[in-house]
Design a protein around this motif. Sequence first.
Motif, PDB file in Angstrom:
ATOM      1  N   ARG A   1      -5.322 -70.163 -31.028  1.00  0.00           N
ATOM      2  CA  ARG A   1      -6.461 -70.056 -31.959  1.00  0.00           C
ATOM      3  C   ARG A   1      -7.339 -71.299 -31.885  1.00  0.00           C
ATOM      4  O   ARG A   1      -8.567 -71.204 -31.789  1.00  0.00           O
ATOM      5  CB  ARG A   1      -5.956 -69.877 -33.400  1.00  0.00           C
TER       6      ARG A   1
ATOM      7  N   GLN B   1     -17.069 -59.390 -34.267  1.00  0.00           N
ATOM      8  CA  GLN B   1     -15.666 -58.984 -34.288  1.00  0.00           C
ATOM      9  C   GLN B   1     -14.927 -59.486 -33.063  1.00  0.00           C
ATOM     10  O   GLN B   1     -13.776 -59.943 -33.166  1.00  0.00           O
ATOM     11  CB  GLN B   1     -15.524 -57.464 -34.392  1.00  0.00           C
TER      12      GLN B   1
ATOM     13  N   GLN C   1     -14.259 -63.168 -33.693  1.00  0.00           N
ATOM     14  CA  GLN C   1     -13.240 -63.392 -34.719  1.00  0.00           C
ATOM     15  C   GLN C   1     -11.844 -62.988 -34.238  1.00  0.00           C
ATOM     16  O   GLN C   1     -10.841 -63.517 -34.721  1.00  0.00           O
ATOM     17  CB  GLN C   1     -13.608 -62.634 -35.998  1.00  0.00           C
ATOM     18  N   ASP C   2     -11.771 -62.050 -33.301  1.00  0.00           N
ATOM     19  CA  ASP C   2     -10.470 -61.698 -32.723  1.00  0.00           C
ATOM     20  C   ASP C   2      -9.799 -62.937 -32.128  1.00  0.00           C
ATOM     21  O   ASP C   2      -8.584 -63.113 -32.253  1.00  0.00           O
ATOM     22  CB  ASP C   2     -10.628 -60.643 -31.622  1.00  0.00           C
TER      23      ASP C   2
ATOM     24  N   ASN D   1      -8.991 -65.713 -34.847  1.00  0.00           N
ATOM     25  CA  ASN D   1      -7.871 -65.312 -35.707  1.00  0.00           C
ATOM     26  C   ASN D   1      -6.721 -64.750 -34.886  1.00  0.00           C
ATOM     27  O   ASN D   1      -5.953 -63.914 -35.376  1.00  0.00           O
ATOM     28  CB  ASN D   1      -8.335 -64.268 -36.721  1.00  0.00           C
TER      29      ASN D   1
ATOM     30  N   GLU E   1      -3.566 -63.461 -33.262  1.00  0.00           N
ATOM     31  CA  GLU E   1      -2.400 -63.123 -34.080  1.00  0.00           C
ATOM     32  C   GLU E   1      -1.354 -62.360 -33.270  1.00  0.00           C
ATOM     33  O   GLU E   1      -1.669 -61.374 -32.605  1.00  0.00           O
ATOM     34  CB  GLU E   1      -2.889 -62.267 -35.263  1.00  0.00           C
TER      35      GLU E   1
ATOM     36  N   SER F   1     -10.297 -58.169 -37.584  1.00  0.00           N
ATOM     37  CA  SER F   1     -10.528 -59.607 -37.758  1.00  0.00           C
ATOM     38  C   SER F   1     -11.704 -59.898 -38.678  1.00  0.00           C
ATOM     39  O   SER F   1     -11.773 -60.977 -39.272  1.00  0.00           O
ATOM     40  CB  SER F   1     -10.751 -60.270 -36.396  1.00  0.00           C
TER      41      SER F   1
ATOM     42  N   LYS G   1      -4.189 -61.206 -42.772  1.00  0.00           N
ATOM     43  CA  LYS G   1      -4.433 -61.472 -41.353  1.00  0.00           C
ATOM     44  C   LYS G   1      -4.938 -60.186 -40.714  1.00  0.00           C
ATOM     45  O   LYS G   1      -4.978 -59.140 -41.348  1.00  0.00           O
ATOM     46  CB  LYS G   1      -3.148 -61.925 -40.653  1.00  0.00           C
ATOM     47  N   MET G   2      -5.295 -60.282 -39.438  1.00  0.00           N
ATOM     48  CA  MET G   2      -5.728 -59.048 -38.761  1.00  0.00           C
ATOM     49  C   MET G   2      -4.519 -58.345 -38.152  1.00  0.00           C
ATOM     50  O   MET G   2      -3.533 -58.982 -37.760  1.00  0.00           O
ATOM     51  CB  MET G   2      -6.767 -59.353 -37.683  1.00  0.00           C
TER      52      MET G   2
ATOM     53  N   TYR H   1      -6.871 -55.744 -32.606  1.00  0.00           N
ATOM     54  CA  TYR H   1      -8.083 -56.258 -31.969  1.00  0.00           C
ATOM     55  C   TYR H   1      -9.161 -55.166 -31.896  1.00  0.00           C
ATOM     56  O   TYR H   1      -8.850 -53.979 -31.955  1.00  0.00           O
ATOM     57  CB  TYR H   1      -7.783 -56.724 -30.542  1.00  0.00           C
TER      58      TYR H   1
END
Length: 475
Positions: free
Chosen positions: A131, A155, A158-159, A162, A164, A202, A216-217, A220
Amino acid sequence: MNWEQLLSTKRSRGASNKNKYTKSTDLRSEFEKDYHRIIGSASFRRLQDKTQVFPLDKSDFIRTRLTHSLEVSSLAKSLGQNIGENILVYRKDSGFTPGMKEDICSILQCAGLIHDIGNPPFGHFGETAIREWFERNLPVLSYHGQPVDKVLTPQMRQDFYNFEGNAQALRLVTKLHFLVDEQGMNLTYALLNTIVKYPVSSVGIDKQSGNIKDKKMGYYFADEDIFEEIAAQTGTNGLRHPLTFILEAADDIAYKTADIEDAFIKGFITYYSLLEELKELQEQYAGGARSAFRPAEKLEDLYRRGKEKHVNDPEEYAIKNWIVRVQGFLISCATYGFTSHYEAIMEGTYAYDLFHQTFAEKLMDLLGDMAFRKVFTSETIYRMEVAEAAMIDFLMDKFVTAVIHYDDPGEKLSSIDLRMVSFISSNYKNAYHYHAEGKPDIERLYLRLLLVTDYICGMTDSYAKRLYQELKAII
């Protein structure tokens, strides 16, 4: 939500609910078939060389992601048995059958095996390192003269910011096992939905909402279509699958108790430091709570028993046996947490974990806080994490630079970039080419960046370290 739909046996390829009870020479349920697909996969085997807490540890006692996943699988199945039986005995749901109880146990057993399958090397710090690499580098990387962070959609961007492991798990099992075809492991939708802890994108993260599902997300942008299909088929439609609460509770029980045991073995926590903190916790109990499991007294009782048995190390005897007792207590509390909030969970309005406002809540908080203070913020772990960050950063630098213009018409890769791309598994590259076909340039760039994280997340700790040393010419 209803169990008939929640327990969907649909797969992206083959098998559907209408065939659930069709006679066959294969007597396994669809969820038992999932189990065999998982344990036979290379991604599951790689968990034996991925960190739980202590990276590259030489001890054969300290837990890896594999042993942790097996423990979660066992605990999740036990919780499923308890909760399923409670629903049946107390007739909480007229549509719930004994067969459904068996199915939820099988699903939870499988979900425990794959809940961490998408995690990168070096544990949760590996996620942090990836990240932070994107936060530093997407604004300075260039694509056709523009910063990459400005080229990507919000998006897509932000993927990466964030990044994950939970979202990576869904991606891995649905797309990256490019063996038979593009459907990955082709697992049942009920199982796939169970491992999505956070059913938001995200750009849908809201840590202030007060609802655990928004923290959290869970998927994706690249995997939004499969997530929405799974959610529609199971009837969750943006809500948490009820079994996800059970899986999360099993995960929490496993890692919070295991971290204490591993920390004791490694010398970060002593019998007396644990006892002292448990006594302070017991003093906070009041009224009816005093009749609950009393963790300090239980630890002392076990220590005395060890002394009476003349064991070599009564402190170790006490802590290891205490862990077993605590796990049983936590299973009971999680069972109560689910069954006492059954209607809210099934309606999708329950916003907390299963330990919320149970006798176990303060104990769980203490175990997590103690591991954080005694282990995760220790100099030993910090030294490991600094070294791990150096390895992750170097690999990200090399592979992202190489793929920025890979498969980009009119662009020629340098000799080094060509070699870096050649190192990436053909399995991942095949998946990239399949899903990038016909996509706009920006989405192809996004998928190439995911190609790097796919490859790095597939690495074991030892492989990541070895590749770093080889590329740095460290003999």
